[in-house]
Design a protein around this motif. Structure first.
Motif, PDB file in Angstrom:
ATOM      1  N   GLY A 104       0.814  -1.204   0.000  1.00 21.08           N
ATOM      2  CA  GLY A 104       0.000   0.000   0.000  1.00 21.08           C
ATOM      3  C   GLY A 104       0.847   1.254   0.000  1.00 21.08           C
ATOM      4  O   GLY A 104       1.923   1.293   0.587  1.00 21.08           O
ATOM      5  N   ARG A 105       0.361   2.294  -0.683  1.00 18.45           N
ATOM      6  CA  ARG A 105       1.036   3.589  -0.736  1.00 18.45           C
ATOM      7  C   ARG A 105       0.119   4.652  -0.149  1.00 18.45           C
ATOM      8  O   ARG A 105      -1.083   4.597  -0.316  1.00 18.45           O
ATOM      9  N   THR A 106       0.729   5.626   0.500  1.00 17.60           N
ATOM     10  CA  THR A 106      -0.074   6.711   1.050  1.00 17.60           C
ATOM     11  C   THR A 106      -0.735   7.460  -0.086  1.00 17.60           C
ATOM     12  O   THR A 106      -0.171   7.601  -1.166  1.00 17.60           O
ATOM     13  N   LYS A 107      -1.930   7.946   0.176  1.00 18.18           N
ATOM     14  CA  LYS A 107      -2.630   8.749  -0.817  1.00 18.18           C
ATOM     15  C   LYS A 107      -1.960  10.103  -0.877  1.00 18.18           C
ATOM     16  O   LYS A 107      -1.765  10.755   0.134  1.00 18.18           O
ATOM     17  N   VAL A 108      -1.577  10.526  -2.052  1.00 11.89           N
ATOM     18  CA  VAL A 108      -0.822  11.769  -2.231  1.00 11.89           C
ATOM     19  C   VAL A 108      -1.702  12.971  -1.931  1.00 11.89           C
ATOM     20  O   VAL A 108      -2.822  13.068  -2.420  1.00 11.89           O
TER      21      VAL A 108
END
Length: 107
Positions: free
Chosen positions: A101-105
């Protein structure tokens, strides 16, 4: 799979499109549930968008196997939301899932 490793509580959300009373389509947030996870940091990226800088972090969430989780869902952990990039069934044994998972920009 040691139970003591799964000490972080995450929430998985999905978004569906429904119609309201005026027959307008709205996006509705539905909760799939809370899960215990082992969380590991992969890397961080600096992103520049329109002159603003954001930190985009990538995490690995390891949870017990659940076939209902898809890549169009979102993970929420400590008030931060993460887009699901990849879901891996570890060793194809249906015991654990590794979710990248990646942080929402900008959020």
């Amino acid at each position: 799979m040691l139970p003591s490793n799964y000490r972080h509580r995450i929430r998985i959300l999905e978004f569906t499109i429904e119609q309201d009373e005026l027959l307008q389509e709205i996006e509705v947030e539905k909760e799939l549930g809370y899960f215990w996870a082992d969380i590991r940091t992969l890397k961080g990226e600096d992103i520049q968008t329109a002159g603003m800088e954001f930190q985009k972090n990538t995490f690995r969430f390891i949870i017990r196997y659940n076939p209902a989780i898809t890549s169009n869902m979102i993970i929420e952990y400590q008030g931060q939301r993460y887009d699901i990039d990849e879901i891996v069934n570890d060793n194809l044994r249906n015991h654990t899932l590794t979710i990248i998972g990646r942080t929402k920009v900008g959020i």
